[in-house]
Design a protein around this motif. Sequence first.
Motif, PDB file in Angstrom:
ATOM      1  N   ALA A 160       0.791  -1.326   0.043  1.00  0.00           N
ATOM      2  CA  ALA A 160       0.011   0.088  -0.034  1.00  0.00           C
ATOM      3  C   ALA A 160       0.841   1.362  -0.092  1.00  0.00           C
ATOM      4  CB  ALA A 160      -0.937  -0.135   1.245  1.00  0.00           C
ATOM      5  N   LYS A 161       1.811   1.202   0.637  1.00  0.00           N
ATOM      6  CA  LYS A 161       2.831   2.102   0.590  1.00  0.00           C
ATOM      7  C   LYS A 161       3.518   2.552  -0.694  1.00  0.00           C
ATOM      8  CE  LYS A 161       5.414   2.958   4.427  1.00  0.00           C
ATOM      9  NZ  LYS A 161       6.632   2.639   5.595  1.00  0.00           N
ATOM     10  N   TRP A 186       2.129   1.577  -3.524  1.00  0.00           N
ATOM     11  CA  TRP A 186       1.214   2.135  -4.531  1.00  0.00           C
ATOM     12  C   TRP A 186       0.808   3.451  -4.013  1.00  0.00           C
ATOM     13  CZ3 TRP A 186      -0.801   1.464  -8.742  1.00  0.00           C
ATOM     14  CH2 TRP A 186      -2.267   1.966  -9.263  1.00  0.00           C
ATOM     15  N   ALA A 187       0.581   3.864  -2.906  1.00  0.00           N
ATOM     16  CA  ALA A 187       0.529   5.370  -2.623  1.00  0.00           C
ATOM     17  C   ALA A 187       1.715   6.321  -3.073  1.00  0.00           C
ATOM     18  CB  ALA A 187       0.636   5.525  -1.167  1.00  0.00           C
ATOM     19  N   ASN A 215       1.182   6.880  -6.876  1.00  0.00           N
ATOM     20  CA  ASN A 215       0.315   7.738  -7.251  1.00  0.00           C
ATOM     21  C   ASN A 215       0.665   9.282  -6.532  1.00  0.00           C
ATOM     22  OD1 ASN A 215      -2.094   6.179  -8.303  1.00  0.00           O
ATOM     23  ND2 ASN A 215      -1.195   4.769  -7.183  1.00  0.00           N
ATOM     24  N   SER A 228       0.904  10.067  -3.552  1.00  0.00           N
ATOM     25  CA  SER A 228       0.257  10.617  -2.533  1.00  0.00           C
ATOM     26  C   SER A 228       1.436  10.367  -1.111  1.00  0.00           C
ATOM     27  CB  SER A 228      -0.582   9.308  -2.328  1.00  0.00           C
ATOM     28  OG  SER A 228      -1.505   9.582  -1.018  1.00  0.00           O
ATOM     29  N   VAL A 251      -0.624   7.028   3.261  1.00  0.00           N
ATOM     30  CA  VAL A 251      -1.542   5.891   2.519  1.00  0.00           C
ATOM     31  C   VAL A 251      -2.910   6.203   3.324  1.00  0.00           C
ATOM     32  CG1 VAL A 251      -1.714   3.394   3.048  1.00  0.00           C
ATOM     33  CG2 VAL A 251       0.553   4.126   3.113  1.00  0.00           C
ATOM     34  N   THR A 252      -3.764   5.662   2.307  1.00  0.00           N
ATOM     35  CA  THR A 252      -5.303   5.854   2.594  1.00  0.00           C
ATOM     36  C   THR A 252      -6.133   4.359   2.572  1.00  0.00           C
ATOM     37  OG1 THR A 252      -5.868   6.146   0.210  1.00  0.00           O
ATOM     38  CG2 THR A 252      -5.198   8.063   1.430  1.00  0.00           C
ATOM     39  N   ASP A 272      -8.203   3.451   0.584  1.00  0.00           N
ATOM     40  CA  ASP A 272      -8.314   3.058  -0.920  1.00  0.00           C
ATOM     41  C   ASP A 272      -7.123   2.581  -1.436  1.00  0.00           C
ATOM     42  OD1 ASP A 272     -10.896   4.142  -1.087  1.00  0.00           O
ATOM     43  OD2 ASP A 272      -9.968   6.080  -2.013  1.00  0.00           O
ATOM     44  N   HIS A 273      -5.850   2.920  -0.927  1.00  0.00           N
ATOM     45  CA  HIS A 273      -4.567   2.230  -1.382  1.00  0.00           C
ATOM     46  C   HIS A 273      -4.628   0.699  -0.734  1.00  0.00           C
ATOM     47  CE1 HIS A 273      -2.784   6.563  -1.337  1.00  0.00           C
ATOM     48  NE2 HIS A 273      -3.355   6.093  -2.560  1.00  0.00           N
ATOM     49  N   THR A 285      -6.975  -1.543  -2.604  1.00  0.00           N
ATOM     50  CA  THR A 285      -6.427  -1.898  -4.017  1.00  0.00           C
ATOM     51  C   THR A 285      -5.354  -3.191  -3.881  1.00  0.00           C
ATOM     52  OG1 THR A 285      -6.731   0.758  -4.882  1.00  0.00           O
ATOM     53  CG2 THR A 285      -5.394  -0.818  -6.132  1.00  0.00           C
TER      54      THR A 285
END
Length: 307
Positions: free
Chosen positions: A250-251, A253-254, A257, A259, A262-263, A265-266, A269
Amino acid sequence: MHRVRTEVDKAVVGQAGTVTGLLVSLLARGHVLLEGVPGVAKTLVVRSFARALGLDTKRVQFTPDLMPGDVTGSLVYDARTGEFDFRAGPVFTNILLADEINRTPPKTQAALLEAMEERQVSADGVSRPLPDPFLVAATQNPIEHEGTYSLPEAQLDRFLMKLVVGMPERDAEVSVLRRHAEGFSPRELTGVEAVVTAEEIRAAQQAAAAVEVTDDVLGYVVDLARATRQSPSVELGASPRASTGLLAAAKAWAWLNASSAVTPDHVQTMLVPVWRHRLQLRPDAQMEGVSADAVLTSVVQQTRVPI
C-alpha cells in the motif's frame, strides 16, 4: 517508474495490471508469483521489465530433475588448490525469472526460501549476500497439474503478490498481431531500453518506505486481517506477515500515485493480489466454488473503513 512502464509497453500489450504489480513489488522489496495459461506473455513481461530497469537478470527453467544447487550454487573441488570453492548459481542476480516453478519438487522449491526472505545464500557455514535490488518473479500454469508440485504454504508466503495474468482484450490482441506482422520479435526486445539505474531504484524503494501511515490505517489493516480469520469459508486467515506485506504494498502504491500518506483506498487496491494466495479455504467452501478473491472482496465490504 513511469518511464519503466512506458518502456515495457513497447514489448507487451494488454498487461498493464501485471506491470503495475511488478513495480509495486519492486518498490516494496517483495517477490511476485505470476499465474496464467500458456501464451499470455508472462515470461515476456518479466524480461521486458528487467530490460527497462537495466538490471542483471537470469532465467531458470524449473524441471523435475532440477537440484537445489542448480539454483543457489554449490561447492566445487579445485584440484589445483586442493580446496572447495563456491560456484554461485543463477540466484545471484537482480531479477530471477523462475519459470514454471511448480514443475520442480519441493526440495528444490525450498532452496529459494532463504534467498527470498533473508536475501542471502548459506553454504558450508558461510552466508553470501545477494545483489541489491533482488526480486524473484516466478510463473506457474494453473490448468496443467500433471507432473507438477503445488507450492507449500511456507513458499507461497514468501511471495508478496500473486498476479493472475489473463487474456488480453480484443483491441489489445489485435495490437499484438499487428506488432508481430510488422516484424516484432519477443526474443530480441531490441526496442526496450534501460531508463533507470540501480541507484534510482534503491532511492525509490527508500522513498516508498517513507510514506506516512496513520494509526487509523494501521488499525484498518489489522481489522481486515482479523476478518479473514473469522470468515466461515476460511480455515487459515491472513497472518501478521500478510499484514506487513499489505502495508508495504500500500505504501508503494501510494508513492506511485504521488500520495504523501497511505489511505484506505490504497489498502483496498492492494488487498486481493497480496492476500489471495495466503488464505486457506475450508474444503466445503472449495467444493461450493468459493474463491479467495470472493472472500477478500466480502471482507472489504463488511469491514468498517476509518474516516
